[in-house]
Every structure is written in C-alpha cells, then in structure tokens.
Design an enzyme around this catalytic site. Structure first.
Site, mmCIF file in Angstrom:
data_model
loop_
_atom_site.group_PDB
_atom_site.id
_atom_site.type_symbol
_atom_site.label_atom_id
_atom_site.label_comp_id
_atom_site.label_asym_id
_atom_site.label_seq_id
_atom_site.Cartn_x
_atom_site.Cartn_y
_atom_site.Cartn_z
ATOM 1 N N PRO A 1 1.121 -1.125 0.073
ATOM 2 C CA PRO A 1 0.169 0.520 -0.054
ATOM 3 C C PRO A 1 0.752 0.960 -0.687
ATOM 4 O O PRO A 1 2.163 1.128 0.696
ATOM 5 C CB PRO A 1 -0.737 -0.419 1.313
ATOM 6 C CG PRO A 1 -0.531 -1.160 1.295
ATOM 7 C CD PRO A 1 0.347 -2.040 1.118
ATOM 8 N N CYS A 2 0.778 2.553 -0.982
ATOM 9 C CA CYS A 2 1.269 2.654 -1.417
ATOM 10 C C CYS A 2 0.795 4.495 -1.154
ATOM 11 O O CYS A 2 -0.614 4.784 -1.911
ATOM 12 C CB CYS A 2 1.896 3.311 -2.651
ATOM 13 S SG CYS A 2 3.174 2.026 -2.968
#
EC number: 2.1.1.37
Length: 372
Positions: free
Chosen positions: A121-122
């Site tokens: 997840p960014c």
C-alpha cells in the site's frame, strides 16, 4: 475319485505371499508418488507473497506451478480467508515492519527465494514531490521500503510489484523513476508497464502498474494479452441463482445485502448499463461519486471492483452484487471462500490481485527464467 484340499498351512502360505506382493506394490506406489511430489517441490520456483491479502496473487502463482514459501499479511480476516483456501501454505499474520530479517529467514528455513511478489500500500502519492521530499522518504510509503528490504535480504531472481495505475504518471513520472532506482541500487534490471486485467480474461476493466525486476540483467518481458474479445459481466455471473435484496442462498458467499426502500426505488429506474441520469430528477442524488448509482452492463466488462460496491447494482436484479459475484468479476473460482463480515469480504475481493492476471504474470516470469 478323490479331491485334494489344501490344509490351513498352505492357505496361510498363499495369503502371506499375496500380502507381501500387495505390500510391496503399495510401498512402491507410495515411493513413486512422494518422489514425484518431492521432485516437483525441488524443481518449482519458490516465492514469497508480501501484503498477501486474501491470496489472489498467490493463487495465480500456484496455478503457474510456483511453490510458496511464505505469505505475510497484517489483517486478521484476510489471513483467515487465506488459510481457508491455502491450507498447505505458511502465512504470518504480522506487520511486516516488525518481522526481523532473522525471523523471516527462519520462517523459510533459509531456502532460496526465486521470486518476491506483492502490492505494498502506497498512500503518499498526493504529497510526494510537492513538499520537497521524495516518494521513498514519505513516511506513508514505509511499506514500499519494507518490500525493498525483503528483496535486498532474500536476493530473488525476480520480483514482481503491483500497484495502482496512477503511479505510472504520478509527479510527472518521477515517482516511477524513483521506485525503479531503489531496486536498481540492489543490482536489478527493472521495467514497469500498466496492464489491463481484461486483456487476460478477467471480466473487468482494471488497470494496474506492474514492476518486474530481474537480478541477472537479462531481458524483461511482460505477458502478452490473451483476450482481444473481453469477457463480460454476464459471462461471469449469469449462472448464479437470482436473489432479491436481503435474500440468501446455499452457494458460498452468495448472499444479497439489504437496501433501503428509497435506494431500491431510485435504482429501479436505472437500466442495464445505465447510471444516475436514468433516475427521475426529483429522486436523483444531487452530488456524490459518479461511480455510484450505476448498473453493470451485462455485455461489457465490469467497472473496476473496489472494496465498496454497495451502490453499483446487478444489471437486471434490483440489488448490489454479492461477494460471490464480485469475486467472479475478479476471476476467483466459485469454490474460493471469503471469511469475515460482509464488508470485510468485499474489501478482500476489491483489494485482491485478480488471479488470472497474476497467473499471466507468473507464466511470463517462468518463461524468462527458462530462457535465462
């Protein structure tokens, strides 16, 4: 004329001989069976799945013949689902940032890792580059750095990192270049490409950026599209029993959610493939997400499946899709079970890598490895 009858000792002797023959036949069969399994185990490329979620990425790599060493996921319901569908896999319910190098290597028995896969997840897309700090320095992107850490630690032949398509153009391409540079520093040749899941048989328009890294510096190739004619929503979910809002069925995860009377009235005006503009102006929502208050088109691929599809309705039934139907749009098989509360199940489906896309990527990695 006399009859010769065998005495008990002769019968016992024959029984012992036959028993011995059967024993050796069964033993040889078992040896052959387990030897073949062992050879497959030894010859298969191995992988670690980081941020594994419900297991869409793992399923694709398993189907392509890879052997899983370890999966890491922090969310309990995701891990429950993963374990239910992959009983022979090792999955850790743990924050990757708390998993030390030594413990990670211990969990895989210090075995050689051929591929590291995952979609970290960014969250820092919107600010990185605008306030003087780089993508990697943004604290919200610390999980990306954890992916890099595991690649650095295990030194796999390949890595595959999947993420949202907008990363390709974010910050005028600087974010993409920075990610590439992080892996190049580790000695990897890196390429990235935006892939549309519909090109690989997934009945859904879902674009994702895929980074592939190769340690030996050889040519990197991405999977070629296998479907010029896309699979449709009707193809994927038309076989499921019809349900009214709030009804259940005997099929796994095929349970329709309840809707308010007002919601059902509004959506009753929306035609197959239609949107909120079909709703009379007096009832039409004034504002909100344009991706809601729509119906799937039965003869087209689905819109991108997310973790909340409660206001996107079946093309002919007046309700949102069930978890089972959403999973089919992600190309999960009908016997893949999702555990937890309904909203948690929807999130598991929406956040997954479509197994058919994952399999196409895995087969491309196999081909590169064969041609090294």
């Amino acid at each position: 004329m006399g009859f010769h009858s065998k005495n008990n000792s002769e019968y016992n002797g024959d029984f012992i001989i036959l028993s011995s023959i059967y024993y050796w036949m069964i033993l040889l069969y078992c040896i052959k069976f387990f030897l073949s399994k062992y050879l497959i185990y030894c010859m298969s490329l191995t992988y670690i799945d980081l941020f594994s979620g419900a297991g869409g990425f793992s399923l694709g790599f398993d189907r392509a013949g890879f052997h899983q060493l370890l999966s890491v996921e922090i969310e309990p319901h995701y891990c429950d689902t993963y374990r239910a569908n992959f009983p022979d896999h090792q999955v850790l319910q743990q924050d990757l940032t708390t998993l030390s190098d030594d413990n990670l290597l211990r969990h895989i028995n210090h075995r050689k890792v051929d591929v590291v896969i995952g979609g970290p997840p960014c969250q820092g897309f919107s600010m990185a580059g605008k306030i003087g700090r780089t993508f990697a320095d943004d604290p919200r992107n610390h999980l990306f750095k954890e992916f890099v850490r595991v690649v650095k630690l295990t030194q796999p032949k390949f890595f595959v990192m999947e993420n949202v398509a907008r990363l390709f153009t974010h910050n005028s391409g600087k974010t993409r270049a920075e990610i590439t540079e992080q892996f190049e520093r580790l000695g990897y040749k890196v390429k990235c490409k935006v892939l549309n899941a519909a090109d690989f048989g997934v009945p859904q328009l879902r674009s994702r950026i895929v980074f592939i890294g190769r340690k030996d510096g050889g040519e990197i190739t991405f999977p070629e599209p296998s479907h010029t004619e896309y699979n449709t929503v009707g193809d994927a979910i038309g076989h499921f029993p019809k349900l009214n809002a709030g009804e259940n069925s005997l099929i796994l995860n095929h349970e329709a959610m309840n809707h308010s009377t007002q919601m059902l009235e509004k959506m009753s005006f929306v035609k197959n493939g239609g949107d909120r503009n079909d709703i009379p102006e007096s009832l039409r929502p004034i504002s909100g997400d344009v991706r809601k208050y729509i119906r799937y088109h039965s003869d087209k691929p689905s819109v991108c499946v997310t973790g909340d599809m409660r206001k996107v309705f079946h093309y002919e039934q007046n309700r949102a899709l069930t978890v089972r139907e959403l999973a089919a749009l992600q190309s999960f098989p009908d016997d893949f079970v999702f555990l937890g509360k309904k909203i948690a199940q929807q999130q598991q489906v929406g956040n997954a890598v479509p197994p058919l896309l994952a399999q196409a990527i895995a087969e491309a990695v196999l081909k590169m490895n064969t041609n090294e």
